[in-house]
Scaffold this motif. Structure first.
Motif, short mmCIF file in Angstrom:
data_model
loop_
_atom_site.label_atom_id
_atom_site.label_comp_id
_atom_site.label_asym_id
_atom_site.label_seq_id
_atom_site.Cartn_x
_atom_site.Cartn_y
_atom_site.Cartn_z
N ALA A 275 0.80 -1.21 0.00
CA ALA A 275 0.00 0.00 0.00
C ALA A 275 0.84 1.27 0.00
N LEU A 276 2.16 1.16 0.01
CA LEU A 276 3.00 2.35 -0.01
C LEU A 276 2.64 3.22 -1.21
N PRO A 277 2.40 4.52 -1.01
CA PRO A 277 2.00 5.40 -2.13
C PRO A 277 3.05 5.42 -3.23
N ALA A 278 2.63 5.15 -4.45
CA ALA A 278 3.56 5.09 -5.57
C ALA A 278 4.17 6.45 -5.88
N THR A 279 3.46 7.54 -5.50
CA THR A 279 3.99 8.88 -5.77
C THR A 279 5.13 9.26 -4.84
N VAL A 280 5.27 8.53 -3.74
CA VAL A 280 6.33 8.83 -2.76
C VAL A 280 7.40 7.76 -2.78
N VAL A 281 6.98 6.50 -2.78
CA VAL A 281 7.92 5.37 -2.77
C VAL A 281 7.73 4.60 -4.06
N ALA A 282 8.69 4.72 -4.95
CA ALA A 282 8.62 4.00 -6.23
C ALA A 282 9.16 2.59 -6.04
N GLN A 283 8.28 1.60 -6.06
CA GLN A 283 8.71 0.23 -5.87
C GLN A 283 9.23 -0.33 -7.20
N PRO A 284 10.30 -1.11 -7.16
CA PRO A 284 10.82 -1.70 -8.40
C PRO A 284 9.82 -2.66 -9.01
N GLY A 285 9.91 -2.84 -10.32
CA GLY A 285 8.96 -3.70 -11.01
C GLY A 285 8.96 -5.13 -10.53
N TRP A 286 10.14 -5.64 -10.12
CA TRP A 286 10.20 -7.03 -9.70
C TRP A 286 9.56 -7.26 -8.34
N SER A 287 9.28 -6.19 -7.59
CA SER A 287 8.71 -6.37 -6.25
C SER A 287 7.33 -7.03 -6.32
N TRP A 288 6.55 -6.75 -7.39
CA TRP A 288 5.22 -7.34 -7.50
C TRP A 288 5.30 -8.84 -7.74
N ALA A 289 6.34 -9.27 -8.43
CA ALA A 289 6.55 -10.71 -8.60
C ALA A 289 6.88 -11.37 -7.26
N VAL A 290 7.65 -10.66 -6.43
CA VAL A 290 7.97 -11.18 -5.09
C VAL A 290 6.71 -11.29 -4.25
N TYR A 291 5.87 -10.24 -4.29
CA TYR A 291 4.61 -10.29 -3.54
C TYR A 291 3.75 -11.46 -4.01
N ALA A 292 3.71 -11.66 -5.32
CA ALA A 292 2.91 -12.76 -5.86
C ALA A 292 3.44 -14.10 -5.38
N ALA A 293 4.76 -14.25 -5.33
CA ALA A 293 5.33 -15.51 -4.86
C ALA A 293 5.05 -15.73 -3.37
N VAL A 294 5.17 -14.67 -2.58
CA VAL A 294 4.94 -14.80 -1.14
C VAL A 294 3.49 -15.16 -0.85
N PHE A 295 2.57 -14.42 -1.45
CA PHE A 295 1.16 -14.69 -1.17
C PHE A 295 0.67 -15.96 -1.87
N GLY A 296 1.35 -16.34 -2.96
CA GLY A 296 1.02 -17.63 -3.55
C GLY A 296 1.38 -18.77 -2.62
N GLY A 297 2.55 -18.67 -1.98
CA GLY A 297 2.92 -19.68 -0.98
C GLY A 297 1.98 -19.68 0.21
N ALA A 298 1.57 -18.46 0.65
CA ALA A 298 0.61 -18.38 1.75
C ALA A 298 -0.73 -18.99 1.36
N ALA A 299 -1.12 -18.83 0.09
CA ALA A 299 -2.38 -19.42 -0.37
C ALA A 299 -2.31 -20.94 -0.35
N LEU A 300 -1.17 -21.51 -0.75
CA LEU A 300 -1.02 -22.96 -0.70
C LEU A 300 -1.09 -23.47 0.73
N PHE A 301 -0.43 -22.74 1.64
CA PHE A 301 -0.47 -23.12 3.05
C PHE A 301 -1.89 -23.00 3.59
N GLY A 302 -2.59 -21.92 3.20
CA GLY A 302 -3.97 -21.74 3.63
C GLY A 302 -4.90 -22.79 3.05
N LEU A 303 -4.61 -23.23 1.83
CA LEU A 303 -5.42 -24.28 1.22
C LEU A 303 -5.30 -25.58 2.00
N ALA A 304 -4.07 -25.90 2.43
CA ALA A 304 -3.88 -27.11 3.23
C ALA A 304 -4.62 -27.02 4.55
#
Length: 208
Positions: free
Chosen positions: A51-80
């Motif tokens: 949720a960091l404001p993009a106008t103040v903190v510019a997140q690198p493009g690869w960060s969204w892939a990291v978020y997807a991997a982290v929450f994808g793993g959390a989803a697998l754990f939650g599914l179990a």
């Protein structure tokens, strides 16, 4: 995620505070309660970073892939967990999938911008899926808010009373279970944390 800067920072503070509280609760609890608190801490802190404001903190493009991997793993754990025990684990699963969906929706335009030679930051997503998640979390917020609202005291009408009326008051004493301080086992605080994260999810979905 790309709204006004002030509302973005308020969202960051809300999610970070919720994540920190869940971390403290995780250290004070054990067993299933500890695992649930850990999942909520990951959710809260991850949402704060997203949720960091993009106008103040510019997140690198690869960060969204990291978020997807982290929450994808959390989803697998939650599914179990949902397959074994159901209950609130199903809500954790929905939350992880919602974060995964938003991360993928943000990563797609960034990747397209990199291929075309200019950066883009407008999340798209699938309108039907976004609407379904918004409906789910809106219902969850309303139900959680109703559970937190104090029940009104009802005094039966028996006609005129000549003297003062004594209304019995029931005092509920919280009962702790498990190790750790009492605040770590208070269900209303846990519900407030889940309500806060649900509200934050609604705010993030609306901006898509």
């Amino acid at each position: 995620m790309h709204g006004a800067t002030l509302s973005g920072w308020l969202l960051v503070v809300l999610c970070a505070a919720t994540g920190v509280y869940c971390l403290l609760r995780m250290r004070a609890c054990a067993g299933e309660e500890r695992r649930a608190a850990g999942g909520e801490a990951l959710m809260g802190l991850g949402m704060a970073v997203m949720a960091l404001p993009a106008t103040v903190v510019a997140q690198p493009g690869w960060s969204w892939a990291v978020y997807a991997a982290v929450f994808g793993g959390a989803a697998l754990f939650g599914l179990a967990g949902a397959a074994r025990r159901g209950g609130h684990h199903l809500h954790h699963l929905v939350g992880s999938l919602a974060m995964l969906y938003m991360a993928v929706a943000m990563a797609a335009p960034v990747a397209q911008g990199a291929h075309s030679g200019h950066a883009t930051g407008t999340a798209g997503g699938i309108p039907v899926l976004t609407g379904g998640l918004l409906l789910y979390y809106t219902v969850y917020v309303l139900r959680a808010g109703a559970r937190l609202a104090p029940a009104p005291s009802v005094v039966p009408e028996t006609g005129p009373v000549p003297g003062p009326v004594t209304v019995p008051v029931t005092v509920t004493v919280p009962v702790t279970s498990g190790p750790g301080p009492a605040w770590a086992h208070r269900p209303e605080l846990t519900l407030v944390c889940r309500l806060s994260m649900a509200l934050a999810t609604v705010a993030m979905l609306v901006t898509m």
